[in-house]
Motif scaffolding. Structure first.
Motif, PDB file in Angstrom:
ATOM      1  N   ALA A 181      -3.879 -43.702 -28.234  1.00 47.11           N
ATOM      2  CA  ALA A 181      -2.431 -43.962 -28.258  1.00 47.11           C
ATOM      3  C   ALA A 181      -1.748 -42.606 -28.226  1.00 47.11           C
ATOM      4  CB  ALA A 181      -2.052 -44.726 -29.527  1.00 47.11           C
ATOM      5  N   ASN A 182      -1.176 -42.262 -27.083  1.00 48.41           N
ATOM      6  CA  ASN A 182      -0.678 -40.894 -26.928  1.00 48.41           C
ATOM      7  C   ASN A 182       0.722 -40.793 -26.361  1.00 48.41           C
ATOM      8  OD1 ASN A 182      -1.122 -41.602 -24.286  1.00 48.41           O
ATOM      9  ND2 ASN A 182      -2.936 -40.296 -24.026  1.00 48.41           N
ATOM     10  N   GLN A 183       1.483 -41.901 -26.419  1.00 47.86           N
ATOM     11  CA  GLN A 183       2.861 -41.808 -25.952  1.00 47.86           C
ATOM     12  C   GLN A 183       3.673 -40.941 -26.915  1.00 47.86           C
ATOM     13  OE1 GLN A 183       4.323 -43.033 -23.076  1.00 47.86           O
ATOM     14  NE2 GLN A 183       2.150 -43.306 -22.580  1.00 47.86           N
ATOM     15  N   PRO A 184       4.494 -40.016 -26.404  1.00 48.14           N
ATOM     16  CA  PRO A 184       5.281 -39.131 -27.285  1.00 48.14           C
ATOM     17  C   PRO A 184       6.324 -39.929 -28.076  1.00 48.14           C
ATOM     18  CG  PRO A 184       5.978 -38.891 -24.995  1.00 48.14           C
ATOM     19  CD  PRO A 184       4.728 -39.743 -24.976  1.00 48.14           C
ATOM     20  N   VAL A 185       6.582 -39.484 -29.300  1.00 52.04           N
ATOM     21  CA  VAL A 185       7.585 -40.119 -30.155  1.00 52.04           C
ATOM     22  C   VAL A 185       8.509 -39.029 -30.695  1.00 52.04           C
ATOM     23  CG1 VAL A 185       6.154 -42.079 -30.820  1.00 52.04           C
ATOM     24  CG2 VAL A 185       6.044 -39.967 -32.151  1.00 52.04           C
TER      25      VAL A 185
END
Length: 324
Positions: free
Chosen positions: A259-263
């Motif tokens: 899970a590597n979507q930027p936040v």
């Protein structure tokens, strides 16, 4: 509404909060108070027992409300009564720490009787809430009540923001005339310069601590009021600060990268800059009351009413005001 505080044996803070919030807005309250000076057979304990019975009988007060004879600082010790009780009744909507002996007067490093460790422990308890909550902190802010080691740590963080955060450096230049390490060191050598730098540094400590949570908690300084305890002080030496802590729902980083979507997490520099600007707008309560006679009188009347509820001699209070 859950409230934690240090109300004193007369429970004046609780009486005031009940009147101003619970009765005014029809909100039920459960409270936990810490009074280290009360112990069995003491006069203080007798006064506390009477006051606690009176407050528990007020409308909208939860039956589980309690005041314990322990030091708030012992919340840091997980075997203490202070911690066990705080954990059982928390998390809280309002935390009121009226520390007239100075939040930053102690050296860091000890477990017992350390406000720093106690607040860190309390912040961990607060991580269980999904709702915003308030911290009301009153502390001495003059040089004798600021530990030298604590001040150095706060200055080090201030200096790092000056070098790494352009908006913070610009706000510091505009409001405090400080944009370099040399200017900062020169400023804290004078009482008038020490106060805003110390308050900003203290806010930055709260921000940094809250951002370490997973998920991080955002912190906003909402108001700053100052008073003079020492009439000869060059500036306000007792400061009341109101912070709003808002939990976020930023996901933790995935160490394996599935899970590597930027936040977008709260940014320390942005929060520190906002705190600095609020510190710059602090209100001198003594001057405010001197300039506004109607407000001054309303505060006298409200205080007299509150003292009367707590069985104080109201007429003696009014006589004292004429000579103070």
């Amino acid at each position: 509404l859950k409230y934690l505080g240090l109300p004193g044996v007369d429970l004046l803070d609780l009486r005031h909060f009940h009147s101003a919030v619970c009765e005014a807005h029809k909100i039920d309250m459960r409270f936990l108070g810490f009074i280290s000076g009360a112990h069995p057979a003491s006069k203080a304990q007798t006064e506390l027992n009477i006051s606690l019975d009176e407050v528990r009988r007020l409308p909208r007060i939860d039956a589980m409300s309690d005041v314990i004879g322990d030091n708030f600082a012992r919340v840091a010790n997980q075997t203490s009564l202070a911690f066990v009780k705080a954990r059982a009744l928390g998390p809280y909507d309002v935390i009121n720490l009226d520390l007239c002996d100075g939040f930053s007067a102690q050296a860091p490093g000890s477990l017992d009787n350390s406000y720093y460790e106690a607040f860190r422990s309390l912040l961990a308890l607060q991580a269980r809430t999904m709702n915003p909550w308030l911290l009301l902190l009153t502390t001495r802010a003059d040089k004798p009540n600021i530990n030298a080691e604590v001040l150095k740590k706060l200055l080090d963080k201030y200096i790092s923001n000056l070098s790494e955060c352009t908006p913070f450096r610009e706000a510091s230049r505009v409001h405090f005339d400080i944009e370099t390490e040399e200017a900062l060191v020169a400023a804290v050598c004078k009482p008038a310069g020490l106060l805003p730098v110390f308050l900003t540094g203290l806010c930055k400590w709260f921000v940094a601590l809250a951002l370490e949570h997973q998920p991080p908690t955002s912190v906003e300084l909402r108001s700053v009021f100052g008073y003079r305890v020492d009439k000869g002080a060059e500036h306000e030496d007792l400061i009341s600060l109101a912070f709003r802590f808002t939990p976020t729902f930023v996901p933790a980083a995935d160490p394996m990268g599935l899970a590597n979507q930027p936040v977008a997490a709260p940014d320390e520099g942005t929060l520190a800059t906002r705190a600095l600007k609020r510190v710059a707008k602090r209100i001198d309560a003594d001057k405010k009351l001197t300039d506004d006679s109607a407000l001054h009188q309303s505060m006298i009347d409200a205080t007299a009413h509150l003292l009367g509820l707590a069985r104080y001699d109201v007429e003696a209070y009014k006589v004292w005001l004429q000579t103070a």
